[in-house]
Design a protein around this motif. Structure first.
Motif, PDB file in Angstrom:
ATOM      1  N   SER A   1       0.840  -1.188   0.000  1.00 18.70           N
ATOM      2  CA  SER A   1       0.000   0.000   0.000  1.00 18.70           C
ATOM      3  C   SER A   1       0.878   1.242   0.000  1.00 18.70           C
ATOM      4  O   SER A   1       1.987   1.236   0.550  1.00 18.70           O
ATOM      5  CB  SER A   1      -0.908   0.011   1.228  1.00 18.70           C
ATOM      6  OG  SER A   1      -1.676   1.193   1.271  1.00 18.70           O
TER       7      SER A   1
ATOM      8  N   TYR B   1      -4.261  -0.731   7.750  1.00 19.48           N
ATOM      9  CA  TYR B   1      -3.682   0.324   6.916  1.00 19.48           C
ATOM     10  C   TYR B   1      -4.619   1.527   6.821  1.00 19.48           C
ATOM     11  O   TYR B   1      -5.826   1.421   7.020  1.00 19.48           O
ATOM     12  CB  TYR B   1      -3.441  -0.199   5.493  1.00 19.48           C
ATOM     13  CG  TYR B   1      -2.342  -1.208   5.340  1.00 19.48           C
ATOM     14  CD1 TYR B   1      -1.084  -0.827   4.883  1.00 19.48           C
ATOM     15  CD2 TYR B   1      -2.554  -2.549   5.631  1.00 19.48           C
ATOM     16  CE1 TYR B   1      -0.068  -1.768   4.712  1.00 19.48           C
ATOM     17  CE2 TYR B   1      -1.556  -3.493   5.464  1.00 19.48           C
ATOM     18  CZ  TYR B   1      -0.308  -3.092   5.000  1.00 19.48           C
ATOM     19  OH  TYR B   1       0.687  -4.023   4.840  1.00 19.48           O
TER      20      TYR B   1
ATOM     21  N   ASP C   1      -5.373   2.777   4.051  1.00 18.79           N
ATOM     22  CA  ASP C   1      -6.191   2.630   2.839  1.00 18.79           C
ATOM     23  C   ASP C   1      -7.480   1.882   3.148  1.00 18.79           C
ATOM     24  O   ASP C   1      -8.160   1.406   2.237  1.00 18.79           O
ATOM     25  CB  ASP C   1      -5.401   1.953   1.716  1.00 18.79           C
ATOM     26  CG  ASP C   1      -5.016   0.510   2.027  1.00 18.79           C
ATOM     27  OD1 ASP C   1      -5.441  -0.012   3.091  1.00 18.79           O
ATOM     28  OD2 ASP C   1      -4.287  -0.098   1.226  1.00 18.79           O
ATOM     29  N   ASN C   2      -7.799   1.763   4.442  1.00 16.54           N
ATOM     30  CA  ASN C   2      -9.043   1.170   4.961  1.00 16.54           C
ATOM     31  C   ASN C   2      -9.023  -0.357   4.989  1.00 16.54           C
ATOM     32  O   ASN C   2     -10.038  -0.970   5.316  1.00 16.54           O
ATOM     33  CB  ASN C   2     -10.277   1.634   4.182  1.00 16.54           C
ATOM     34  CG  ASN C   2     -10.297   3.115   3.878  1.00 16.54           C
ATOM     35  OD1 ASN C   2      -9.570   3.893   4.488  1.00 16.54           O
ATOM     36  ND2 ASN C   2     -11.131   3.514   2.930  1.00 16.54           N
ATOM     37  N   SER C   3      -7.895  -0.962   4.648  1.00 14.36           N
ATOM     38  CA  SER C   3      -7.809  -2.415   4.511  1.00 14.36           C
ATOM     39  C   SER C   3      -7.073  -3.068   5.671  1.00 14.36           C
ATOM     40  O   SER C   3      -6.288  -2.431   6.382  1.00 14.36           O
ATOM     41  CB  SER C   3      -7.080  -2.782   3.208  1.00 14.36           C
ATOM     42  OG  SER C   3      -7.793  -2.330   2.084  1.00 14.36           O
TER      43      SER C   3
ATOM     44  N   ARG D   1      -4.612  -6.489   5.957  1.00  9.39           N
ATOM     45  CA  ARG D   1      -3.907  -7.522   5.203  1.00  9.39           C
ATOM     46  C   ARG D   1      -3.302  -8.512   6.186  1.00  9.39           C
ATOM     47  O   ARG D   1      -2.722  -8.113   7.193  1.00  9.39           O
ATOM     48  CB  ARG D   1      -2.829  -6.910   4.302  1.00  9.39           C
ATOM     49  CG  ARG D   1      -3.428  -6.049   3.202  1.00  9.39           C
ATOM     50  CD  ARG D   1      -2.373  -5.366   2.336  1.00  9.39           C
ATOM     51  NE  ARG D   1      -3.010  -4.629   1.252  1.00  9.39           N
ATOM     52  CZ  ARG D   1      -3.412  -3.355   1.338  1.00  9.39           C
ATOM     53  NH1 ARG D   1      -3.235  -2.682   2.474  1.00  9.39           N
ATOM     54  NH2 ARG D   1      -4.006  -2.763   0.317  1.00  9.39           N
TER      55      ARG D   1
ATOM     56  N   GLU E   1      -6.654 -10.385   2.089  1.00  4.68           N
ATOM     57  CA  GLU E   1      -6.781  -8.931   1.986  1.00  4.68           C
ATOM     58  C   GLU E   1      -8.253  -8.590   2.182  1.00  4.68           C
ATOM     59  O   GLU E   1      -9.119  -9.095   1.467  1.00  4.68           O
ATOM     60  CB  GLU E   1      -6.278  -8.430   0.634  1.00  4.68           C
ATOM     61  CG  GLU E   1      -6.204  -6.923   0.556  1.00  4.68           C
ATOM     62  CD  GLU E   1      -5.343  -6.446  -0.616  1.00  4.68           C
ATOM     63  OE1 GLU E   1      -5.103  -5.237  -0.713  1.00  4.68           O
ATOM     64  OE2 GLU E   1      -4.905  -7.297  -1.427  1.00  4.68           O
ATOM     65  N   ILE E   2      -8.533  -7.745   3.170  1.00  5.10           N
ATOM     66  CA  ILE E   2      -9.909  -7.459   3.580  1.00  5.10           C
ATOM     67  C   ILE E   2     -10.187  -5.977   3.381  1.00  5.10           C
ATOM     68  O   ILE E   2      -9.467  -5.124   3.914  1.00  5.10           O
ATOM     69  CB  ILE E   2     -10.136  -7.813   5.066  1.00  5.10           C
ATOM     70  CG1 ILE E   2      -9.654  -9.240   5.369  1.00  5.10           C
ATOM     71  CG2 ILE E   2     -11.589  -7.631   5.453  1.00  5.10           C
ATOM     72  CD1 ILE E   2      -9.441  -9.507   6.848  1.00  5.10           C
ATOM     73  N   GLU E   3     -11.228  -5.661   2.625  1.00  4.15           N
ATOM     74  CA  GLU E   3     -11.711  -4.281   2.545  1.00  4.15           C
ATOM     75  C   GLU E   3     -12.554  -4.050   3.788  1.00  4.15           C
ATOM     76  O   GLU E   3     -13.745  -4.352   3.822  1.00  4.15           O
ATOM     77  CB  GLU E   3     -12.507  -4.070   1.261  1.00  4.15           C
ATOM     78  CG  GLU E   3     -11.672  -4.195   0.008  1.00  4.15           C
ATOM     79  CD  GLU E   3     -12.478  -3.950  -1.258  1.00  4.15           C
ATOM     80  OE1 GLU E   3     -13.667  -3.568  -1.149  1.00  4.15           O
ATOM     81  OE2 GLU E   3     -11.919  -4.151  -2.343  1.00  4.15           O
ATOM     82  N   ALA E   4     -11.924  -3.487   4.823  1.00  2.71           N
ATOM     83  CA  ALA E   4     -12.462  -3.619   6.172  1.00  2.71           C
ATOM     84  C   ALA E   4     -13.334  -2.456   6.626  1.00  2.71           C
ATOM     85  O   ALA E   4     -14.418  -2.662   7.171  1.00  2.71           O
ATOM     86  CB  ALA E   4     -11.303  -3.805   7.157  1.00  2.71           C
ATOM     87  N   HIS E   5     -12.873  -1.235   6.432  1.00  2.00           N
ATOM     88  CA  HIS E   5     -13.535  -0.069   7.009  1.00  2.00           C
ATOM     89  C   HIS E   5     -13.717   1.009   5.954  1.00  2.00           C
ATOM     90  O   HIS E   5     -13.202   0.907   4.834  1.00  2.00           O
ATOM     91  CB  HIS E   5     -12.719   0.463   8.197  1.00  2.00           C
ATOM     92  CG  HIS E   5     -12.799  -0.400   9.413  1.00  2.00           C
ATOM     93  ND1 HIS E   5     -13.689  -0.178  10.438  1.00  2.00           N
ATOM     94  CD2 HIS E   5     -12.099  -1.514   9.763  1.00  2.00           C
ATOM     95  CE1 HIS E   5     -13.525  -1.104  11.368  1.00  2.00           C
ATOM     96  NE2 HIS E   5     -12.569  -1.935  10.976  1.00  2.00           N
TER      97      HIS E   5
END
Length: 302
Positions: free
Chosen positions: A140, A160, A162-164, A166, A178-182
């Protein structure tokens, strides 16, 4: 909300600026703080008097890790430098230009004796026990903010800006999830003691629960605070967890139901007056918080 009785046992004063780092000390019954004043200080759980200055560096201390068996203190600063202090000699032995921006988190992997740093330059770096660079994980362009290590599997999660989130294999440091978390930066992560759950929080003030033993599938979303969640930490037994926030509060939750049990603030509990940045459990019934208000506080669940 289930009733839970919590009272403040001690307030620790002495830092001249915000406290950003909080961790266990070199001996049982102690904890360590690091702050914007460049000081790293060790305190006693039992004695609320003056702490012992371990080291002073020339930049704000964002993070640190105590390696008790090696008698080393490793500090990360806003400048991106990694300061290695030999506590036996009471002197700094290394000053490494590790990152090009601040070091937001540092962990020690006891099995491999490696140090992992998370930087504002987006890099996660792995250092061997002689502080040679062993691996660099660059996934990132945004800051790497927080690291959590799985209690049973060779995995670590990194949050991170970048809202993710890992997740990396700690044997190979290969990216495995890899999670698109927030909806905004991820500042806080912690695994449950049984490894079933990963909790996350950040700038969006939302607490999320992920199934760590089912490919990090999302399980629950909780509107937990008014402002940023700065840290999350389970107690040693795994029965409770705590969150702290820019909204000046400490909250304690039931780990099995994710029910909010207690809100600790200034008005009702003589809590912190500004952002609460870190939380650490001394044991299952005592926890410590550190704040922008230059103090640390010890809380007791009775």
């Amino acid at each position: 909300m289930t009733s839970l009785t919590v009272h403040k046992a001690h307030t620790y004063t002495g830092h001249k600026d915000c406290i950003y780092g909080l961790g266990e000390g070199f001996t049982q019954g102690t904890f360590v703080t690091g702050g914007a004043d460049g000081w790293v200080v060790e305190w006693s759980h039992q004695a609320p008097g003056d702490g012992q200055l371990l080291v002073q560096v020339n930049a704000p201390v964002y993070s640190f890790v105590v390696i008790a068996e090696a008698q080393q203190l490793v500090c990360g600063t806003r400048a991106g430098n990694l300061h290695v202090v030999d506590m036996g000699q009471r002197r700094e032995v290394r000053n490494i230009e590790a990152h090009t921006a601040g070091i937001f988190d540092i962990i020690h992997l006891p099995q491999t004796k490696q140090i992992v740093t998370a930087g504002g330059d987006g890099a996660v770096k792995v250092w061997d026990n002689t502080f040679l660079l062993a691996a660099q994980l660059k996934h990132s362009a945004k800051s790497a903010r927080v690291i959590a290590v799985h209690p049973a599997k060779p995995e670590m999660a990194v949050g991170y800006s970048d809202n993710s989130i890992r997740v990396f294999d700690t044997n190979t440091f290969v990216l495995v999830h890899e999670i698109e978390a927030h909806s905004n930066s991820v500042f806080a992560l912690d695994y449950s003691s049984d490894g079933k759950y990963l909790l996350s929080g950040g700038r969006d003030a939302v607490l999320k629960v992920w199934s760590a033993d089912n490919g990090y599938a999302p399980l629950q979303t909780i509107n937990a605070h008014w402002y940023h969640i700065n840290a999350i930490k389970y107690n040693p037994a795994g029965s409770l967890f705590a969150t702290v926030s820019l909204d000046k509060t400490l909250k304690i939750w039931d780990a099995s139901t994710f029910e909010l049990l207690k809100v600790i603030d200034k008005s009702k509990n003589d809590g912190h007056t500004t952002s609460v940045n870190k939380v650490l459990w001394a044991d299952d019934k005592r926890l410590i918080t550190a704040s922008d208000d230059k103090t640390a506080m010890l809380w007791v669940i009775s």
